[in-house]
Design a protein around this motif. Structure first.
Motif, PDB file in Angstrom:
ATOM      1  N   THR A  79       1.297  -1.049   0.215  1.00  0.00           N
ATOM      2  CA  THR A  79      -0.346   0.310  -0.067  1.00  0.00           C
ATOM      3  C   THR A  79       1.462   1.283  -0.339  1.00  0.00           C
ATOM      4  OG1 THR A  79      -1.622  -1.385   1.603  1.00  0.00           O
ATOM      5  CG2 THR A  79      -1.535   1.479   1.346  1.00  0.00           C
ATOM      6  N   GLN A  80       0.524   1.927  -0.985  1.00  0.00           N
ATOM      7  CA  GLN A  80       2.036   3.296  -1.183  1.00  0.00           C
ATOM      8  C   GLN A  80       0.963   4.843  -0.768  1.00  0.00           C
ATOM      9  OE1 GLN A  80       4.804   2.620  -2.345  1.00  0.00           O
ATOM     10  NE2 GLN A  80       4.073   1.059  -2.310  1.00  0.00           N
ATOM     11  N   GLN A  81       1.593   5.542  -0.746  1.00  0.00           N
ATOM     12  CA  GLN A  81       0.975   6.616   0.073  1.00  0.00           C
ATOM     13  C   GLN A  81      -0.161   7.154  -0.390  1.00  0.00           C
ATOM     14  OE1 GLN A  81       2.590   8.241   2.978  1.00  0.00           O
ATOM     15  NE2 GLN A  81       0.057   9.570   2.665  1.00  0.00           N
ATOM     16  N   PHE A  82       0.106   6.894  -1.920  1.00  0.00           N
ATOM     17  CA  PHE A  82      -1.281   7.813  -3.039  1.00  0.00           C
ATOM     18  C   PHE A  82      -2.490   6.805  -2.497  1.00  0.00           C
ATOM     19  CE2 PHE A  82       0.730   4.545  -5.251  1.00  0.00           C
ATOM     20  CZ  PHE A  82       0.682   4.484  -5.459  1.00  0.00           C
ATOM     21  N   ALA A  83      -2.135   5.915  -2.055  1.00  0.00           N
ATOM     22  CA  ALA A  83      -3.246   5.178  -1.806  1.00  0.00           C
ATOM     23  C   ALA A  83      -3.747   5.221  -0.355  1.00  0.00           C
ATOM     24  CB  ALA A  83      -3.002   2.919  -1.753  1.00  0.00           C
ATOM     25  N   LEU A  84      -3.297   5.843   0.727  1.00  0.00           N
ATOM     26  CA  LEU A  84      -3.280   6.571   2.306  1.00  0.00           C
ATOM     27  C   LEU A  84      -4.313   7.395   2.325  1.00  0.00           C
ATOM     28  CD1 LEU A  84       0.193   5.360   3.606  1.00  0.00           C
ATOM     29  CD2 LEU A  84      -2.674   3.653   4.321  1.00  0.00           C
ATOM     30  N   ALA A 109      -9.125   9.775   2.546  1.00  0.00           N
ATOM     31  CA  ALA A 109     -10.624  10.485   1.653  1.00  0.00           C
ATOM     32  C   ALA A 109     -11.680  10.046   1.445  1.00  0.00           C
ATOM     33  CB  ALA A 109     -10.307  11.212   0.084  1.00  0.00           C
ATOM     34  N   ALA A 110     -11.871   8.557   1.393  1.00  0.00           N
ATOM     35  CA  ALA A 110     -13.039   8.597   0.961  1.00  0.00           C
ATOM     36  C   ALA A 110     -13.457   7.629   2.589  1.00  0.00           C
ATOM     37  CB  ALA A 110     -12.241   6.880   0.990  1.00  0.00           C
ATOM     38  N   LEU A 159     -11.881  16.885   2.315  1.00  0.00           N
ATOM     39  CA  LEU A 159     -12.122  16.302   0.917  1.00  0.00           C
ATOM     40  C   LEU A 159     -11.927  17.681   0.329  1.00  0.00           C
ATOM     41  CD1 LEU A 159     -15.591  14.422   1.608  1.00  0.00           C
ATOM     42  CD2 LEU A 159     -13.686  13.395   0.868  1.00  0.00           C
ATOM     43  N   LYS A 160     -11.860  18.833   1.144  1.00  0.00           N
ATOM     44  CA  LYS A 160     -11.618  19.919   0.093  1.00  0.00           C
ATOM     45  C   LYS A 160     -10.263  19.898  -0.583  1.00  0.00           C
ATOM     46  CE  LYS A 160     -11.003  24.786   0.780  1.00  0.00           C
ATOM     47  NZ  LYS A 160     -11.469  25.806   1.308  1.00  0.00           N
ATOM     48  N   ASN A 161      -8.921  19.216   0.735  1.00  0.00           N
ATOM     49  CA  ASN A 161      -8.542  18.923   0.316  1.00  0.00           C
ATOM     50  C   ASN A 161      -7.153  18.007  -1.020  1.00  0.00           C
ATOM     51  OD1 ASN A 161      -6.975  21.755   0.839  1.00  0.00           O
ATOM     52  ND2 ASN A 161      -7.164  20.175   3.175  1.00  0.00           N
ATOM     53  N   TYR A 162      -8.468  16.854  -1.314  1.00  0.00           N
ATOM     54  CA  TYR A 162      -7.865  15.756  -1.804  1.00  0.00           C
ATOM     55  C   TYR A 162      -8.279  16.341  -3.798  1.00  0.00           C
ATOM     56  CZ  TYR A 162      -8.595  10.941  -3.753  1.00  0.00           C
ATOM     57  OH  TYR A 162      -8.252  10.071  -4.409  1.00  0.00           O
TER      58      TYR A 162
END
Length: 255
Positions: free
Chosen positions: A49-54, A59-60, A225-228
């Motif tokens: 699991t990479q940082q972008f997935a975390l 966000a999810a 969510l705003k920053n995602y």
């Protein structure tokens, strides 16, 4: 028997779960093909699991916790690979669970619902006559949804999804969370939030994130969510794959 020290132990276990689901009649042959395609991308990601997935998982979790009517969509592969995690997540949010299938039959619907109930689900939507509403502009059997589930939902988690329905759900104004190992798939590209990771790694982390963020204020969740930025996350996944391929090629040359 698969020896625990086998280098492909986890992957082989996942394959066996899918084969068992196929033998029991709720996983279709096409689902086995889809699993193989996903494994290819997992190799490229490094099977971690990479940082972008975390970032996408955080966000999810925020989107699920902010939702008024969240729903987890389950197909045969999801039921085979993460049935317990689906139930745990539904209880943690809380969210409804709904069966939704491209290759739909009453027998498969009932078997998937049975698997989920064996793992603690109290209610499973989308079985039989419950799937009486339809998603506009979608012509596969996935257009049939529960009127009290996906049709009414504002946030839908669609692990191992096909792109057509993701696009159709987005056109209806729903927030769609995808779990997809392929950052280039239509599903990954069309989703509001894409977790580029193996579902067996992503689901436990998503459950943990929901539990960790449960007491966060609405403002804090909205700021997440705003920053995602999903496009940035997908780009990060592709850059990671590119860099990893270059490193692997270099290692082979120098070995």
């Amino acid at each position: 028997m698969i020896p625990p020290n086998h280098p492909r132990y986890r992957s082989l276990l996942e394959r066996e779960r899918l084969v068992e689901g196929f033998r029991e009649g709720y996983v279709v042959p096409q689902g086995l093909i889809a699993q193989g395609r996903g494994e290819c991308f997992d190799y490229l990601l490094g099977e971690e699991t990479q940082q972008f997935a975390l970032e996408a998982i955080t966000a999810a979790a925020a989107a699920l916790l902010l939702a008024k009517h969240p729903v987890i969509s389950v197909n045969g592969n999801v039921a085979a690979l993460t049935p317990r995690e689906v139930v745990e997540l539904s209880e943690a949010v809380p969210a409804l669970i709904e069966v939704n299938l491209f290759y739909r039959s009453r027998e498969r619907e009932e078997k998937i619902a049975e698997v989920l109930k064996r793992h603690g689900a109290k209610s499973v939507l989308g079985v039989g006559d419950d799937a009486s509403c339809t998603i506009p502009e979608l012509f596969s059997e996935r257009r049939r949804v529960s009127c009290e589930g996906i049709y009414k939902a504002d946030v839908v988690l669609v692990p191992l999804e096909d792109g057509d329905r993701t696009q159709a759900l987005r056109r209806l104004g729903k927030t769609v969370i995808a779990i997809d190992l392929n950052p280039l798939s239509r599903t990954a590209q069309a989703a509001s939030i894409t977790i580029v990771d193996n579902i067996t790694r992503a689901m436990p982390r998503l459950i943990d994130a929901v539990r960790r963020m449960k007491n966060a204020s609405r403002e804090e969740l909205e700021n997440v969510l705003k920053n995602y930025d999903n496009k940035r996350v997908l780009a990060s996944a592709l850059l990671h794959i590119s860099k990893r391929i270059e490193e692997l090629a270099k290692n082979i040359r120098e070995s």
